[in-house]
Design a protein around this motif. Structure first.
Motif, PDB file in Angstrom:
ATOM      1  N   GLU A  22     109.051 -13.960 -43.152  1.00 50.72           N
ATOM      2  CA  GLU A  22     108.055 -12.907 -43.389  1.00 50.72           C
ATOM      3  C   GLU A  22     106.674 -13.534 -43.248  1.00 50.72           C
ATOM      4  OE1 GLU A  22     108.836 -11.934 -47.422  1.00 50.72           O
ATOM      5  OE2 GLU A  22     110.569 -10.687 -46.948  1.00 50.72           O
ATOM      6  N   GLN A  23     105.824 -12.920 -42.429  1.00 49.95           N
ATOM      7  CA  GLN A  23     104.440 -13.381 -42.358  1.00 49.95           C
ATOM      8  C   GLN A  23     103.629 -12.543 -43.344  1.00 49.95           C
ATOM      9  OE1 GLN A  23     102.630 -15.817 -40.206  1.00 49.95           O
ATOM     10  NE2 GLN A  23     104.688 -16.611 -40.450  1.00 49.95           N
ATOM     11  N   LEU A  24     102.869 -13.203 -44.159  1.00 47.81           N
ATOM     12  CA  LEU A  24     102.059 -12.490 -45.142  1.00 47.81           C
ATOM     13  C   LEU A  24     100.600 -12.485 -44.697  1.00 47.81           C
ATOM     14  CD1 LEU A  24     103.511 -13.864 -48.505  1.00 47.81           C
ATOM     15  CD2 LEU A  24     104.192 -11.827 -47.251  1.00 47.81           C
ATOM     16  N   GLY A  25      99.928 -11.399 -44.988  1.00 46.91           N
ATOM     17  CA  GLY A  25      98.498 -11.316 -44.711  1.00 46.91           C
ATOM     18  C   GLY A  25      97.744 -11.943 -45.867  1.00 46.91           C
ATOM     19  N   ILE A  26      96.980 -12.971 -45.567  1.00 46.23           N
ATOM     20  CA  ILE A  26      96.204 -13.626 -46.625  1.00 46.23           C
ATOM     21  C   ILE A  26      94.754 -13.183 -46.475  1.00 46.23           C
ATOM     22  CG2 ILE A  26      95.515 -15.835 -47.633  1.00 46.23           C
ATOM     23  CD1 ILE A  26      98.072 -17.024 -46.369  1.00 46.23           C
ATOM     24  N   PRO A  27      94.280 -12.333 -47.381  1.00 49.48           N
ATOM     25  CA  PRO A  27      92.918 -11.823 -47.210  1.00 49.48           C
ATOM     26  C   PRO A  27      91.862 -12.896 -47.459  1.00 49.48           C
ATOM     27  CG  PRO A  27      93.895 -10.993 -49.253  1.00 49.48           C
ATOM     28  CD  PRO A  27      94.938 -11.831 -48.583  1.00 49.48           C
ATOM     29  N   SER A  75     111.753 -19.781 -53.685  1.00 48.15           N
ATOM     30  CA  SER A  75     111.589 -18.827 -54.789  1.00 48.15           C
ATOM     31  C   SER A  75     110.330 -17.950 -54.644  1.00 48.15           C
ATOM     32  CB  SER A  75     111.594 -19.566 -56.129  1.00 48.15           C
ATOM     33  OG  SER A  75     110.711 -20.636 -56.084  1.00 48.15           O
ATOM     34  N   HIS A  76     109.613 -18.097 -53.535  1.00 47.27           N
ATOM     35  CA  HIS A  76     108.443 -17.265 -53.227  1.00 47.27           C
ATOM     36  C   HIS A  76     107.303 -17.419 -54.248  1.00 47.27           C
ATOM     37  CE1 HIS A  76     110.741 -14.339 -50.334  1.00 47.27           C
ATOM     38  NE2 HIS A  76     110.929 -15.618 -50.075  1.00 47.27           N
ATOM     39  N   VAL A  77     107.246 -18.583 -54.864  1.00 48.83           N
ATOM     40  CA  VAL A  77     106.176 -18.859 -55.832  1.00 48.83           C
ATOM     41  C   VAL A  77     104.997 -19.557 -55.139  1.00 48.83           C
ATOM     42  CG1 VAL A  77     105.631 -20.240 -57.893  1.00 48.83           C
ATOM     43  CG2 VAL A  77     107.744 -18.917 -57.799  1.00 48.83           C
ATOM     44  N   ALA A  78     105.309 -20.344 -54.118  1.00 47.75           N
ATOM     45  CA  ALA A  78     104.272 -21.093 -53.396  1.00 47.75           C
ATOM     46  C   ALA A  78     104.328 -20.767 -51.911  1.00 47.75           C
ATOM     47  CB  ALA A  78     104.469 -22.588 -53.605  1.00 47.75           C
ATOM     48  N   LEU A  79     103.182 -20.857 -51.275  1.00 47.92           N
ATOM     49  CA  LEU A  79     103.098 -20.624 -49.831  1.00 47.92           C
ATOM     50  C   LEU A  79     102.308 -21.761 -49.213  1.00 47.92           C
ATOM     51  CD1 LEU A  79     102.406 -17.314 -48.019  1.00 47.92           C
ATOM     52  CD2 LEU A  79     100.868 -19.199 -47.579  1.00 47.92           C
ATOM     53  N   MET A 110     106.865 -19.799 -47.165  1.00 49.30           N
ATOM     54  CA  MET A 110     106.976 -19.800 -48.624  1.00 49.30           C
ATOM     55  C   MET A 110     108.125 -20.707 -49.050  1.00 49.30           C
ATOM     56  SD  MET A 110     106.350 -15.965 -49.998  1.00 49.30           S
ATOM     57  CE  MET A 110     107.209 -15.077 -48.716  1.00 49.30           C
ATOM     58  N   TYR A 133      99.239 -22.211 -51.601  1.00 50.41           N
ATOM     59  CA  TYR A 133      98.915 -21.092 -52.486  1.00 50.41           C
ATOM     60  C   TYR A 133      99.961 -21.084 -53.585  1.00 50.41           C
ATOM     61  CZ  TYR A 133      95.911 -19.426 -48.694  1.00 50.41           C
ATOM     62  OH  TYR A 133      94.941 -19.334 -47.733  1.00 50.41           O
TER      63      TYR A 133
END
Lengths: 257, 14
Positions: A124-129, A43-47, A40, A250
């Motif tokens: 942090e790894q995020l789960g992208i459904p 600012s955690h707005v884009a991944l 990311m 994203y």
């Protein structure tokens, strides 16, 4: 150990140029599937999600899964030293703290190797459904880049609306407003020049143009770009990397206060 | 223009 040989080394150079201003540090995950990254912006707005599948490499050896933390600005500095036609090989030992980039000129008369220190990065790894999107627009990447650039000279945000009429990009600023409508156009000589609109439901979302412009730095990777949108999900801007995988961005939408 | 949301609002940690 791992060792990947990429004949079209320029792909890796283009990937770095596309993401280095958005993400500072990232873990590259290496497995038998391929070479991937998820990170990311601060600012955690884009991944950013990158996948280069193992089949796309001329040689791909990865004995065990390995996570390599790299500063993307430093990696970009190293890859800039590779010629556009060079073959790039990435090598690292299990548990080591360096990665080696080897550049070979096409005629094999110049071989360089650059070693870069790896970093410990807690990410942090995020789960992208997997999602069904309400609308997907595919259009020439250069056209999308032009639209984002043009609109950002007028406003800070873009409203992207997909209807059966087409896809509309709108902005508003101190000096006035702008609307650009692209209609479906499949009657072109080359498929990559087509604009294709798959609409299950109309959708309208608002995004910061600053991020969209940053994503368009990936334009040299692909002739076309796809925009996947649903009202309850981030926008996905995808550049396919021929025969290898993709670079996806994203972007979280702006929402009502 | 609305408020900027974040990615973590939509995707959760694994």
């Amino acid at each position: 150990m791992l060792e990947f040989r990429l004949v079209q080394g320029s792909l890796l150079k283009k990937v770095m140029e596309a993401i280095k201003d958005l993400v500072t540090d990232a873990n590259f995950e290496c497995s038998s599937t391929g070479f991937s990254l998820q990170a990311m912006d601060s600012s955690h707005v884009a991944l950013v999600a990158l996948l280069l599948r193992s089949e796309g490499f001329e040689h791909y050896r990865c004995d065990r899964n390995l996570s390599m933390g790299m500063n993307l600005n430093n990696m970009s500095k190293m890859l800039k030293c590779a010629g556009n036609d060079d073959i790039i090989t990435i090598k690292a030992d299990d548990g080591g703290d360096i990665v080696t980039f080897m550049f070979e000129s096409p005629s094999q008369d110049k071989i360089s190797d650059f070693e870069m220190k790896l970093m410990d990065i807690s990410s942090e790894q995020l789960g992208i459904p997997e999602s069904e999107y309400q609308s997907i627009v595919r259009m020439p990447a250069a056209e999308f880049q032009r639209i984002c650039k043009d609109l950002s000279s007028i406003g800070d945000t873009v409203i992207i609306s997909v209807t059966k009429e087409g896809v509309k990009f709108s902005t508003r600023g101190d000096i006035g407003s702008a609307n650009i409508v692209c209609r479906q156009n499949t009657s072109v000589d080359k498929p990559e020049e087509a604009t294709v609109i798959e609409m299950k439901e109309p959708v309208s979302l608002t995004f910061a143009l600053r991020y969209m412009n940053s994503f368009t730095k990936a334009t040299p990777l692909s002739n076309s770009v796809s925009l996947s949108m649903s009202s309850d999900l981030p926008l996905v801007v995808e550049y396919k990397i021929a025969d290898m995988g993709y670079l996806r961005f994203y972007l979280a939408p702006k929402i009502e206060d | 223009d609305g408020k900027q949301s974040t990615i973590t609002r939509f995707f959760s940690k694994v």
